[in-house]
Motif scaffolding. Sequence first.
Motif, mmCIF file in Angstrom:
data_model
loop_
_atom_site.group_PDB
_atom_site.id
_atom_site.type_symbol
_atom_site.label_atom_id
_atom_site.label_comp_id
_atom_site.label_asym_id
_atom_site.label_seq_id
_atom_site.Cartn_x
_atom_site.Cartn_y
_atom_site.Cartn_z
ATOM 1 N N ILE A 58 -3.416 -0.889 14.301
ATOM 2 C CA ILE A 58 -2.769 -1.358 13.200
ATOM 3 C C ILE A 58 -1.812 -0.129 12.528
ATOM 4 N N ILE A 59 -0.742 -0.463 12.085
ATOM 5 C CA ILE A 59 0.297 0.371 11.829
ATOM 6 C C ILE A 59 -0.363 1.767 10.831
ATOM 7 N N ARG A 60 -1.122 1.308 9.910
ATOM 8 C CA ARG A 60 -1.400 2.267 9.161
ATOM 9 C C ARG A 60 -2.703 2.004 8.121
ATOM 10 N N GLU A 61 -3.305 3.118 7.534
ATOM 11 C CA GLU A 61 -4.649 2.821 6.774
ATOM 12 C C GLU A 61 -4.431 1.730 5.980
ATOM 13 N N GLU A 62 -3.477 1.804 4.964
ATOM 14 C CA GLU A 62 -3.393 0.782 3.906
ATOM 15 C C GLU A 62 -3.425 -0.632 4.341
ATOM 16 N N HIS A 63 -2.761 -0.994 5.222
ATOM 17 C CA HIS A 63 -2.385 -2.228 6.097
ATOM 18 C C HIS A 63 -4.068 -2.714 6.705
ATOM 19 N N PHE A 64 -4.368 -1.755 7.348
ATOM 20 C CA PHE A 64 -5.774 -1.741 7.686
ATOM 21 C C PHE A 64 -6.875 -2.173 6.872
ATOM 22 N N GLU A 65 -6.862 -1.589 5.747
ATOM 23 C CA GLU A 65 -7.744 -1.686 4.675
ATOM 24 C C GLU A 65 -7.610 -3.063 4.196
#
Length: 457
Positions: free
Chosen positions: A284-291
């Motif tokens: 997943i590209i980054r933490e915010e998107h993952f969360e």
Amino acid sequence: MSPEQIHEKQKAFFETRATFNIDYRINALKKLQKTIKASERDIFDALKKDLGKSNYESFLTEVYVILNELDKYIKNTKSYAKPNRVRPSILNFPSTAKIYKEPYGNTLVIAPWNYPFQLALGPVIGAIAAGNTVVLKPSEFVPATSKVLVEIVSESCEADHVSVILGDANVSQKLTALKWDYIFFTGSPKVGKIIYKAAAEHMTPVTLELGGKNPCVIHESANIPVAARRIAWGKFLNAGQTCIAPDYILCHKSVKVEFTEALKKSIIEFYGENPQRSDDYPRIIREEHFENLVGLLKDETVIHGGNHDKDNLYLEPTLVDEPSLNSKVMADEIFGPILPILSYETTEDISNIIKRYPKPLGGYCFTEDKSFASWFIDRFSYGGGVINDSIVQFINERLPFGGVGDGGIGAYHGKKSFETFSHHKSMVHRRTWLDIKIKYPPYNGKLSKIRKMLKWV
Ligand code: NAD
């Protein structure tokens, strides 16, 4: 150099009319092709770093798409650029009529992070071929790929002709505040609206390549093992971070168990029992998107996958069974490796669900029943789609790619990109050896004559 300075320099450069020379455009495309070929390793490494993409996936969905487009443009730009002769109107007799393809001028291309190489350079190729200057603004979330883009573009093109400007939404807003002759944006519908408003300030035409919640219908006649494989591929490619990936499944009740089992089997065949260990499964590209994605699984019935690892931005290919239509996972475009499976009994059930959402970018239907396929094509409006596969509409450059409604405005790929980046100037060239007087005042007594004449033409 600031965005304003680059913009000014490109404006001055366009005025030199260097880009009106077709050979100049083709040379730039050839240089781009040569540099990309020589940089393939760097591109693969960057995509691995930014998104954990395998070299195979990077080649097929990013580098190959661009090299193929360049190849076609190097061969065809001369013929695309030629004026098209059309039949003149008898009312203009004697005359000829032609459509000239004129470059818009200074163009801005804003790209997203999910296919950061291909979605950045695809529009740039069309813009160059059509004789424009280009400023490319890649996404701030793919620093390694953006660096390679800067290197490739600066080695292939003069900065006054094509430049890459790096930065986030603030830089993007500085850029969109300037007066461009065309803006080509790929990204979310939310930002698309911001771009559209900024462009409206200057009456700048736009292409907006946006997203949506793409339905994927499994009819009772579908070839289930093939459908499962093709959906597993289309959905979990780039870990579901694909604008045209199937967003949710609508499966006929009678084949749902068989389909779900086949889908699980395909996922395991592709990525193994533990996809985190597979070299072929991206992150997943980054933490915010993952969360956000992990948050969508709360309170849902996960029937496959669901494992995740925040440190590694890993989210397993995940199947969600019969979520409520009011759930978070059914609210907006998922844009990740989560696939809700809903069942239907009647075509009315399908319509009721698909029609809840704005027009999506893609529509997919698996069926061996021709009349059902025709119904799916006729009944719903979406950017484009496939019967019996997912996302492959993208691969054929002879098919214009773009959305409708919330899915976007305009289209590109292949010849359509050239048309997108060209103003079509309609010209009538009248001759003077005859000047029919009936059109001129005074009109007295001419009405019946013109009526007769118009019937005749
Ligand atoms: P995004 O809209 O967040 O960002 C896209 C670009 O816009 C980036 O370069 C970003 O820096 C810039 N940007 C962000 N906020 C801005 C603002 N306020 N003003 C001006 N510019 C701004 O999209 P994303 O997260 O990079 O990509 C995901 C989205 O893109 C998804 O919705 C997906 O469906 C869509 N998408 C569409 C296509 C297509 O071809 N139709 C392809 C890929 C992705």
